[in-house]
Design a protein around this motif. Structure first.
Motif, short mmCIF file in Angstrom:
data_model
loop_
_atom_site.label_atom_id
_atom_site.label_comp_id
_atom_site.label_asym_id
_atom_site.label_seq_id
_atom_site.Cartn_x
_atom_site.Cartn_y
_atom_site.Cartn_z
N LEU A 77 18.32 61.06 24.17
CA LEU A 77 18.80 60.59 25.47
C LEU A 77 18.65 59.07 25.58
CD1 LEU A 77 19.98 61.39 28.20
CD2 LEU A 77 17.64 61.74 29.02
N SER A 78 17.61 58.53 25.00
CA SER A 78 17.38 57.08 25.07
C SER A 78 18.52 56.31 24.39
CB SER A 78 16.06 56.71 24.41
OG SER A 78 16.03 57.15 23.07
N THR A 79 19.10 56.89 23.36
CA THR A 79 20.24 56.25 22.68
C THR A 79 21.45 56.20 23.61
OG1 THR A 79 19.45 57.13 20.58
CG2 THR A 79 21.74 56.39 20.65
N ILE A 80 21.68 57.27 24.34
CA ILE A 80 22.80 57.33 25.28
C ILE A 80 22.57 56.32 26.41
CG2 ILE A 80 24.07 58.81 26.88
CD1 ILE A 80 24.47 59.46 23.91
N VAL A 81 21.35 56.22 26.88
CA VAL A 81 21.03 55.27 27.96
C VAL A 81 21.31 53.84 27.50
CG1 VAL A 81 19.16 54.30 29.34
CG2 VAL A 81 19.39 56.78 29.13
N LYS A 82 20.91 53.50 26.26
CA LYS A 82 21.18 52.15 25.73
C LYS A 82 22.68 51.89 25.66
CE LYS A 82 17.05 51.85 22.89
NZ LYS A 82 16.54 51.94 21.52
N TRP A 83 23.44 52.87 25.17
CA TRP A 83 24.90 52.72 25.07
C TRP A 83 25.51 52.59 26.46
CZ3 TRP A 83 28.92 55.77 26.87
CH2 TRP A 83 30.18 55.42 26.41
N ALA A 84 25.03 53.38 27.41
CA ALA A 84 25.59 53.37 28.77
C ALA A 84 25.41 52.01 29.43
CB ALA A 84 24.93 54.46 29.60
N LYS A 85 24.30 51.35 29.16
CA LYS A 85 24.07 50.03 29.75
C LYS A 85 25.14 49.03 29.31
CE LYS A 85 19.06 50.34 30.30
NZ LYS A 85 17.75 49.91 29.78
N ARG A 86 25.63 49.21 28.10
CA ARG A 86 26.67 48.31 27.59
C ARG A 86 27.98 48.46 28.33
NH1 ARG A 86 25.48 49.20 21.19
NH2 ARG A 86 23.43 48.25 21.21
N VAL A 87 28.24 49.65 28.88
CA VAL A 87 29.48 49.87 29.65
C VAL A 87 29.20 49.90 31.15
CG1 VAL A 87 30.74 50.99 27.78
CG2 VAL A 87 29.35 52.38 29.33
N LEU A 89 26.90 51.39 33.00
CA LEU A 89 26.43 52.60 33.68
C LEU A 89 24.91 52.51 33.80
CD1 LEU A 89 28.48 55.48 32.01
CD2 LEU A 89 28.65 54.69 34.36
N SER A 90 24.41 52.85 34.95
CA SER A 90 22.96 52.75 35.15
C SER A 90 22.26 53.93 34.48
CB SER A 90 22.64 52.76 36.64
OG SER A 90 22.86 54.04 37.18
N PRO A 91 21.04 53.70 34.02
CA PRO A 91 20.26 54.80 33.44
C PRO A 91 20.12 55.97 34.42
CG PRO A 91 19.21 52.71 32.95
CD PRO A 91 20.33 52.42 33.90
N ALA A 92 20.02 55.67 35.73
CA ALA A 92 19.89 56.74 36.73
C ALA A 92 21.09 57.68 36.68
CB ALA A 92 19.73 56.15 38.12
#
Length: 196
Positions: A77-87, A89-92
């Motif tokens: 999940l931490s990998t997805i959160v890192k990727w999401a920040k680049r586009v 999207l908030s971790p929440a």
């Protein structure tokens, strides 16, 4: 590709159907529509039966889905959160989606099995969220069975005209992709508005 698929079905029958559908679930560019429609047509020209084709295609699809589920379990999940920040999207947001999928995602698994392009890929987030494996199998098998039953029966009923149905399925796919793309863009715009 169509010739290769039809050669395998002609040569190996049910075993070929199972193998092709398992591969199709792992490598989505192989079109299940062609496999299922042609298999349906084959029931009018060979000893294959609609029930046998639906059964073996469903087993093959579930095997492929289990492989992708296992691959999804390897993604943190931490990998997805890192990727999401680049586009942006908030971790929440990611945690909410993860939590929703973990508790209610079985319906997403079922309905996505009826959408070309999404049919296979839905297994990855199911694995990532550690969805209950028994529920994953039941909802995957149910959605897959319904999809296979519809396409195999269409292939059997239209006979040699099965190739014309593929054009209609492409239109259906483009419509679904358009709606999903539009919803994705709308989601991103709303998120950007709320941040500004």
């Amino acid at each position: 590709m169509e010739q290769w698929i039809t050669d395998i079905l002609n040569q190996f029958g049910y075993a070929g159907i199972l193998l092709l559908l398992a591969i199709e679930n792992i490598f989505p560019p192989i079109p299940s529509e062609i496999i299922l429609l042609f298999s349906g047509f084959m029931t009018t020209q060979s000893s294959l039966s609609v029930g046998g084709v639906v059964t073996f295609s469903t087993i093959g699809s579930v095997i492929g889905a289990v492989v992708l589920y296992g691959m999804g379990m390897q993604i943190e999940l931490s990998t997805i959160v890192k990727w999401a920040k680049r586009v942006r999207l908030s971790p929440a947001t990611i945690y909410k989606v993860y939590d929703w999928f973990h508790h209610r995602g079985v319906w997403a698994v079922f309905f996505c099995r009826l959408i070309p392009g999404m049919r296979s890929l839905i297994s990855i987030p199911a694995g990532m969220s550690r969805m209950n494996f028994s529920l994953f199998i039941v909802f995957t098998a149910s959605g897959t069975f319904l999809w296979n039953l519809i396409l195999v029966n269409i292939g059997a009923s239209v006979g040699a005209s099965w190739t014309t149905i593929i054009a209609y399925l492409k239109v259906y796919s483009y419509m679904v992709y358009g709606v999903l793309g539009g919803l994705g863009i709308l989601f991103m715009l709303v998120k950007m508005q709320t941040k500004s």
